[in-house]
Design an enzyme around this catalytic site. Sequence first.
Site, short mmCIF file in Angstrom:
data_model
loop_
_atom_site.label_atom_id
_atom_site.label_comp_id
_atom_site.label_asym_id
_atom_site.label_seq_id
_atom_site.Cartn_x
_atom_site.Cartn_y
_atom_site.Cartn_z
N HIS A 58 -5.93 3.40 -0.53
CA HIS A 58 -5.95 3.05 0.90
C HIS A 58 -6.14 4.25 1.82
O HIS A 58 -6.32 4.09 3.02
CB HIS A 58 -4.71 2.23 1.30
CG HIS A 58 -3.42 2.99 1.30
ND1 HIS A 58 -2.73 3.31 0.16
CD2 HIS A 58 -2.67 3.49 2.32
CE1 HIS A 58 -1.63 3.96 0.47
NE2 HIS A 58 -1.56 4.09 1.78
N HIS A 66 0.81 -1.23 0.00
CA HIS A 66 0.00 0.00 0.00
C HIS A 66 0.85 1.28 0.00
O HIS A 66 0.45 2.27 -0.58
CB HIS A 66 -1.01 0.01 1.15
CG HIS A 66 -0.42 -0.12 2.51
ND1 HIS A 66 -0.17 -1.36 3.09
CD2 HIS A 66 -0.01 0.79 3.42
CE1 HIS A 66 0.34 -1.18 4.29
NE2 HIS A 66 0.46 0.12 4.52
N ASP A 67 1.99 1.26 0.65
CA ASP A 67 2.79 2.49 0.74
C ASP A 67 4.01 2.51 -0.18
O ASP A 67 4.93 3.31 0.03
CB ASP A 67 3.24 2.72 2.19
CG ASP A 67 2.23 3.53 2.97
OD1 ASP A 67 1.35 4.16 2.33
OD2 ASP A 67 2.31 3.52 4.21
N ASP A 86 -4.73 -1.04 7.83
CA ASP A 86 -3.55 -0.17 7.98
C ASP A 86 -3.70 0.75 9.19
O ASP A 86 -2.79 0.88 10.01
CB ASP A 86 -3.39 0.66 6.69
CG ASP A 86 -2.06 1.40 6.63
OD1 ASP A 86 -1.08 0.92 7.23
OD2 ASP A 86 -2.02 2.47 6.00
N LYS A 144 5.81 5.61 -1.41
CA LYS A 144 6.68 6.43 -0.55
C LYS A 144 8.14 6.39 -0.97
O LYS A 144 8.93 7.21 -0.49
CB LYS A 144 6.53 5.99 0.91
CG LYS A 144 5.22 6.46 1.51
CD LYS A 144 5.15 6.19 2.99
CE LYS A 144 3.82 6.70 3.55
NZ LYS A 144 3.58 6.18 4.90
FE LIG Z 1 -0.23 5.30 2.89
FE LIG Z 2 0.97 1.27 6.29
#
Ligand SMILES: [Fe+2]
Ligand SMILES: [Fe+2]
Length: 383
Positions: A293, A238-239, A322, A242
Amino acid sequence: MYEYFNEPFSFKLDLTPEQMLKVIFEYTAKIATEKKLENVLVLMANMGRDMVVADRCTVWLIDAANNELFTVVTHAIGEIRIPYGSGLVGSAISTGQPIFIDDAYGDPRHNPESDKKTGYRTKSIMTIPFRNNQGEVIGAYQAINKLTQKQSFSTQDMDYLTLAAAYSGKSLESIMLHQEIIETQKEIILAMGNIGEGRSKETGNHVKRVAQYSYILAAGLGMSQIEAERLRSASPMHDIGKVAIPDAILQKPGKLTAAEFEQMKEHCTIGYRLLRKSKRQLLQAAAIVAWQHHEKWDGTGYPQGLAGENIHIYGRITALADVFDALGSARAYKEAWPLERILQLIKEERGRHFDPRVVDVFFEQLPLILDVREQNEDLFETE
Ligand SMILES: [Fe+2]
Ligand SMILES: [Fe+2]
């Protein structure tokens, strides 16, 4: 009476050509439609056992990545693993040569330890390596105790087992290849997920826990096993977006400025762009998760401000998984929330941040979710 068996026993006869054909047809038809490696191993073993009229038969395969050999004898027991090169099977595999033993107790190569434990009496053994289409040894058949009056295996038996291996080899290889690909995909996804999270103060177990929570919620919502498993594999990513957010923002100990927060939000769209081009269902699911998300049920989330069922169910599930996990973990900039307070927040956000149905399933499945949380605790909290 056959002295090597505890039960009354009469010798069997070698198969007639008709019987042999029947065995081959029956098993190869089953093997060809089988999708699970452990089932193929059991079927191959039974096929070999019937073909050479042995009491027991096992099929061993090489696990090159772990330098081990493994087999599945029965579904109940599951996998058995030994170091590569150990025992008769290991030496047949590493030399590529078959081994025949007519009387195990008169042969130093036989290790009587397992007989001692089980009370079984091994007499004759035949161990033959088998190869893939490229001629590489990929495993071995081991047959124990020939049940005919002769009580020992012959080169003809060896030919039969080689045949059994050849007939099942193709199914075996394609299943192994398939499993290898799936495992590799999962490992890459977990590694990629960790990159995204690692840059943003999350701990290694965060992505693992989010994966498990997502699976539990998906299954609880009535998704198919395949889809729930797909989400479990996809949600750790999901991240991933980043990776493209500057450290100055990700690692900032205090509150972000409005401009910094805007930049931070971009991780969703960046993650989506990284993954969306793939045709793989797994990566497509990961793309949706990365994108959605942070959407909220009431439409106040980002990046698109989607509301209700316009948010993909993968996004709605991962959002809850999350947040639940992040609030429960201590970080440099915050204490871990006590469980009661987290549960209270999730209740309050039912129909606001979170899909009401997902929240309901969350509370139904809470015991399971708390088990996962306990089993995957962060042992070394980030300082
Ligand atoms: Fe996120
Ligand atoms: Fe996360």
